[in-house]
Design a protein around this motif. Structure first.
Motif, PDB file in Angstrom:
ATOM      1  N   ASP A  48       0.862  -1.184   0.000  1.00 36.67           N
ATOM      2  CA  ASP A  48       0.000   0.000   0.000  1.00 36.67           C
ATOM      3  C   ASP A  48       0.895   1.229   0.000  1.00 36.67           C
ATOM      4  O   ASP A  48       1.873   1.285   0.759  1.00 36.67           O
ATOM      5  CB  ASP A  48      -0.873   0.037   1.257  1.00 36.67           C
ATOM      6  N   LEU A  49       0.559   2.196  -0.853  1.00 34.73           N
ATOM      7  CA  LEU A  49       1.333   3.442  -0.917  1.00 34.73           C
ATOM      8  C   LEU A  49       0.411   4.647  -0.911  1.00 34.73           C
ATOM      9  O   LEU A  49      -0.603   4.670  -1.617  1.00 34.73           O
ATOM     10  CB  LEU A  49       2.172   3.491  -2.196  1.00 34.73           C
ATOM     11  N   TRP A  50       0.778   5.646  -0.117  1.00 35.75           N
ATOM     12  CA  TRP A  50       0.160   6.970  -0.161  1.00 35.75           C
ATOM     13  C   TRP A  50       1.058   7.827  -1.042  1.00 35.75           C
ATOM     14  O   TRP A  50       2.273   7.898  -0.807  1.00 35.75           O
ATOM     15  CB  TRP A  50       0.114   7.573   1.240  1.00 35.75           C
ATOM     16  N   VAL A  51       0.472   8.459  -2.067  1.00 32.99           N
ATOM     17  CA  VAL A  51       1.244   9.245  -3.021  1.00 32.99           C
ATOM     18  C   VAL A  51       0.486  10.524  -3.349  1.00 32.99           C
ATOM     19  O   VAL A  51      -0.732  10.473  -3.583  1.00 32.99           O
ATOM     20  CB  VAL A  51       1.487   8.432  -4.327  1.00 32.99           C
ATOM     21  N   PRO A  52       1.186  11.668  -3.396  1.00 32.66           N
ATOM     22  CA  PRO A  52       0.506  12.888  -3.838  1.00 32.66           C
ATOM     23  C   PRO A  52      -0.018  12.701  -5.263  1.00 32.66           C
ATOM     24  O   PRO A  52       0.706  12.191  -6.129  1.00 32.66           O
ATOM     25  CB  PRO A  52       1.593  13.958  -3.803  1.00 32.66           C
ATOM     26  N   ALA A  53      -1.239  13.113  -5.508  1.00 35.17           N
ATOM     27  CA  ALA A  53      -1.847  12.953  -6.839  1.00 35.17           C
ATOM     28  C   ALA A  53      -0.998  13.611  -7.922  1.00 35.17           C
ATOM     29  O   ALA A  53      -0.940  13.105  -9.045  1.00 35.17           O
ATOM     30  CB  ALA A  53      -3.267  13.516  -6.841  1.00 35.17           C
ATOM     31  N   VAL A  54      -0.306  14.685  -7.591  1.00 31.45           N
ATOM     32  CA  VAL A  54       0.529  15.375  -8.589  1.00 31.45           C
ATOM     33  C   VAL A  54       1.726  14.530  -9.012  1.00 31.45           C
ATOM     34  O   VAL A  54       2.381  14.845 -10.000  1.00 31.45           O
ATOM     35  CB  VAL A  54       1.002  16.773  -8.104  1.00 31.45           C
ATOM     36  N   HIS A  55       2.020  13.446  -8.310  1.00 33.00           N
ATOM     37  CA  HIS A  55       3.130  12.566  -8.664  1.00 33.00           C
ATOM     38  C   HIS A  55       2.682  11.352  -9.474  1.00 33.00           C
ATOM     39  O   HIS A  55       3.470  10.436  -9.702  1.00 33.00           O
ATOM     40  CB  HIS A  55       3.862  12.096  -7.406  1.00 33.00           C
ATOM     41  N   LEU A  56       1.432  11.354  -9.920  1.00 36.84           N
ATOM     42  CA  LEU A  56       0.920  10.188 -10.630  1.00 36.84           C
ATOM     43  C   LEU A  56       1.665   9.924 -11.945  1.00 36.84           C
ATOM     44  O   LEU A  56       1.980   8.772 -12.253  1.00 36.84           O
ATOM     45  CB  LEU A  56      -0.581  10.332 -10.888  1.00 36.84           C
ATOM     46  N   ASP A  57       1.979  10.966 -12.715  1.00 42.06           N
ATOM     47  CA  ASP A  57       2.685  10.744 -13.984  1.00 42.06           C
ATOM     48  C   ASP A  57       4.044  10.079 -13.785  1.00 42.06           C
ATOM     49  O   ASP A  57       4.321   9.043 -14.419  1.00 42.06           O
ATOM     50  CB  ASP A  57       2.825  12.052 -14.768  1.00 42.06           C
ATOM     51  N   PRO A  58       4.922  10.618 -12.920  1.00 39.38           N
ATOM     52  CA  PRO A  58       6.199   9.911 -12.725  1.00 39.38           C
ATOM     53  C   PRO A  58       6.031   8.534 -12.086  1.00 39.38           C
ATOM     54  O   PRO A  58       6.839   7.640 -12.343  1.00 39.38           O
ATOM     55  CB  PRO A  58       7.029  10.855 -11.851  1.00 39.38           C
ATOM     56  N   LEU A  59       4.984   8.352 -11.281  1.00 37.50           N
ATOM     57  CA  LEU A  59       4.715   7.039 -10.713  1.00 37.50           C
ATOM     58  C   LEU A  59       4.437   6.035 -11.826  1.00 37.50           C
ATOM     59  O   LEU A  59       4.979   4.934 -11.832  1.00 37.50           O
ATOM     60  CB  LEU A  59       3.536   7.102  -9.745  1.00 37.50           C
ATOM     61  N   PHE A  60       3.592   6.423 -12.794  1.00 36.71           N
ATOM     62  CA  PHE A  60       3.299   5.523 -13.907  1.00 36.71           C
ATOM     63  C   PHE A  60       4.561   5.182 -14.698  1.00 36.71           C
ATOM     64  O   PHE A  60       4.753   4.044 -15.117  1.00 36.71           O
ATOM     65  CB  PHE A  60       2.242   6.122 -14.839  1.00 36.71           C
ATOM     66  N   VAL A  61       5.443   6.150 -14.890  1.00 36.58           N
ATOM     67  CA  VAL A  61       6.697   5.900 -15.605  1.00 36.58           C
ATOM     68  C   VAL A  61       7.553   4.908 -14.816  1.00 36.58           C
ATOM     69  O   VAL A  61       8.050   3.916 -15.368  1.00 36.58           O
ATOM     70  CB  VAL A  61       7.463   7.214 -15.854  1.00 36.58           C
ATOM     71  N   ALA A  62       7.713   5.159 -13.521  1.00 38.62           N
ATOM     72  CA  ALA A  62       8.536   4.287 -12.681  1.00 38.62           C
ATOM     73  C   ALA A  62       7.979   2.869 -12.649  1.00 38.62           C
ATOM     74  O   ALA A  62       8.721   1.891 -12.817  1.00 38.62           O
ATOM     75  CB  ALA A  62       8.622   4.855 -11.262  1.00 38.62           C
ATOM     76  N   PHE A  63       6.675   2.748 -12.426  1.00 37.95           N
ATOM     77  CA  PHE A  63       6.084   1.421 -12.370  1.00 37.95           C
ATOM     78  C   PHE A  63       6.076   0.749 -13.742  1.00 37.95           C
ATOM     79  O   PHE A  63       6.197  -0.467 -13.829  1.00 37.95           O
ATOM     80  CB  PHE A  63       4.674   1.473 -11.788  1.00 37.95           C
ATOM     81  N   GLY A  64       5.925   1.522 -14.801  1.00 36.27           N
ATOM     82  CA  GLY A  64       5.996   0.960 -16.148  1.00 36.27           C
ATOM     83  C   GLY A  64       7.336   0.296 -16.389  1.00 36.27           C
ATOM     84  O   GLY A  64       7.413  -0.792 -16.969  1.00 36.27           O
ATOM     85  N   GLU A  65       8.413   0.931 -15.931  1.00 39.96           N
ATOM     86  CA  GLU A  65       9.755   0.350 -16.069  1.00 39.96           C
ATOM     87  C   GLU A  65       9.876  -0.965 -15.306  1.00 39.96           C
ATOM     88  O   GLU A  65      10.623  -1.847 -15.705  1.00 39.96           O
ATOM     89  CB  GLU A  65      10.806   1.338 -15.547  1.00 39.96           C
ATOM     90  N   ALA A  66       9.129  -1.086 -14.208  1.00 38.94           N
ATOM     91  CA  ALA A  66       9.177  -2.306 -13.392  1.00 38.94           C
ATOM     92  C   ALA A  66       8.139  -3.335 -13.831  1.00 38.94           C
ATOM     93  O   ALA A  66       8.055  -4.409 -13.251  1.00 38.94           O
ATOM     94  CB  ALA A  66       8.957  -1.944 -11.914  1.00 38.94           C
ATOM     95  N   GLY A  67       7.324  -2.996 -14.842  1.00 39.29           N
ATOM     96  CA  GLY A  67       6.294  -3.911 -15.319  1.00 39.29           C
ATOM     97  C   GLY A  67       5.021  -3.893 -14.492  1.00 39.29           C
ATOM     98  O   GLY A  67       4.116  -4.685 -14.727  1.00 39.29           O
ATOM     99  N   VAL A  68       4.955  -3.005 -13.505  1.00 35.43           N
ATOM    100  CA  VAL A  68       3.759  -2.873 -12.668  1.00 35.43           C
ATOM    101  C   VAL A  68       2.880  -1.817 -13.339  1.00 35.43           C
ATOM    102  O   VAL A  68       2.863  -0.661 -12.956  1.00 35.43           O
ATOM    103  CB  VAL A  68       4.127  -2.483 -11.219  1.00 35.43           C
ATOM    104  N   ASP A  69       2.186  -2.252 -14.383  1.00 36.11           N
ATOM    105  CA  ASP A  69       1.519  -1.270 -15.240  1.00 36.11           C
ATOM    106  C   ASP A  69       0.099  -1.679 -15.648  1.00 36.11           C
ATOM    107  O   ASP A  69      -0.475  -1.123 -16.567  1.00 36.11           O
ATOM    108  CB  ASP A  69       2.351  -1.031 -16.495  1.00 36.11           C
ATOM    109  N   ARG A  70      -0.463  -2.646 -14.947  1.00 35.80           N
ATOM    110  CA  ARG A  70      -1.827  -3.081 -15.267  1.00 35.80           C
ATOM    111  C   ARG A  70      -2.748  -2.755 -14.105  1.00 35.80           C
ATOM    112  O   ARG A  70      -2.401  -2.975 -12.950  1.00 35.80           O
ATOM    113  CB  ARG A  70      -1.857  -4.585 -15.511  1.00 35.80           C
TER     114      ARG A  70
END
Length: 174
Positions: A48-70
């Motif tokens: 479980d992660l709490w993340v500022p909504a404004v960080h959603l774009d870089p979060l998607f990039v980071a997780f995409g690199e790790a394959g956590v993208d579905r």
């Protein structure tokens, strides 16, 4: 359906990847409990992660690199709370919030959301010996109440209450 298991190493690798992309992630849920306790006390199916909504774009990039993208559809998903996974074993339950002008944090919709103090996400603990930011102990106990307790809640809440001298919620008394 695959069995999801989030090891300490996997959790730390995802946190490091997020940090490298400038994402200010705070550990929540069961891993927050174990971080506060300073040791892993049980298996975890997700992070479980709490993340500022404004960080959603870089979060998607980071997780995409790790394959956590579905997206893992789950009853009750909302734009501020949903699960991402890699299709194999990694699952992340995201809780997006926004900082308010008064310094508090807002979670949920404009109509049905709630504000809570920033101190709720100012805890510090350790996962496999690595320092992480996590929920405060008081907030972690609060987040494990307000719904019918699961076995993991009955495990986590008493441990936190004992270590941090927090009164055990009535619903957890024997």
């Amino acid at each position: 359906m695959s069995h999801y298991a989030m090891s300490a190493e996997d959790a730390l690798a995802l946190l490091e990847r997020l940090h490298a992309h400038g994402v200010d992630a705070c550990v929540g849920g069961g891993w927050s409990v174990d971080a506060l306790l300073g040791k892993q006390t049980r298996d975890h199916s997700d992070l479980d992660l709490w993340v500022p909504a404004v960080h959603l774009d870089p979060l998607f990039v980071a997780f995409g690199e790790a394959g956590v993208d579905r997206i893992f559809p789950w009853p009750g998903d909302r734009p501020w709370n949903f699960v991402l996974h890699d299709g194999v074993g990694l699952r992340v339950d995201l809780h997006l919030y926004e900082a308010l002008a008064d310094g508090s944090l807002h979670y949920g919709s404009v109509v049905d959301g709630a504000a809570f103090p920033a101190e709720a996400l100012a805890g510090h603990g350790f996962i496999a010996g690595t320092a992480v930011r996590c929920e405060s102990a008081e907030w972690a106990v609060r987040c494990h109440t307000g719904y019918p307790a699961r076995d993991v809640d009955r495990h986590d809440v008493p441990l936190l209450c004992r270590k941090f001298e927090i009164p055990l919620p009535e619903s957890f008394e024997p």
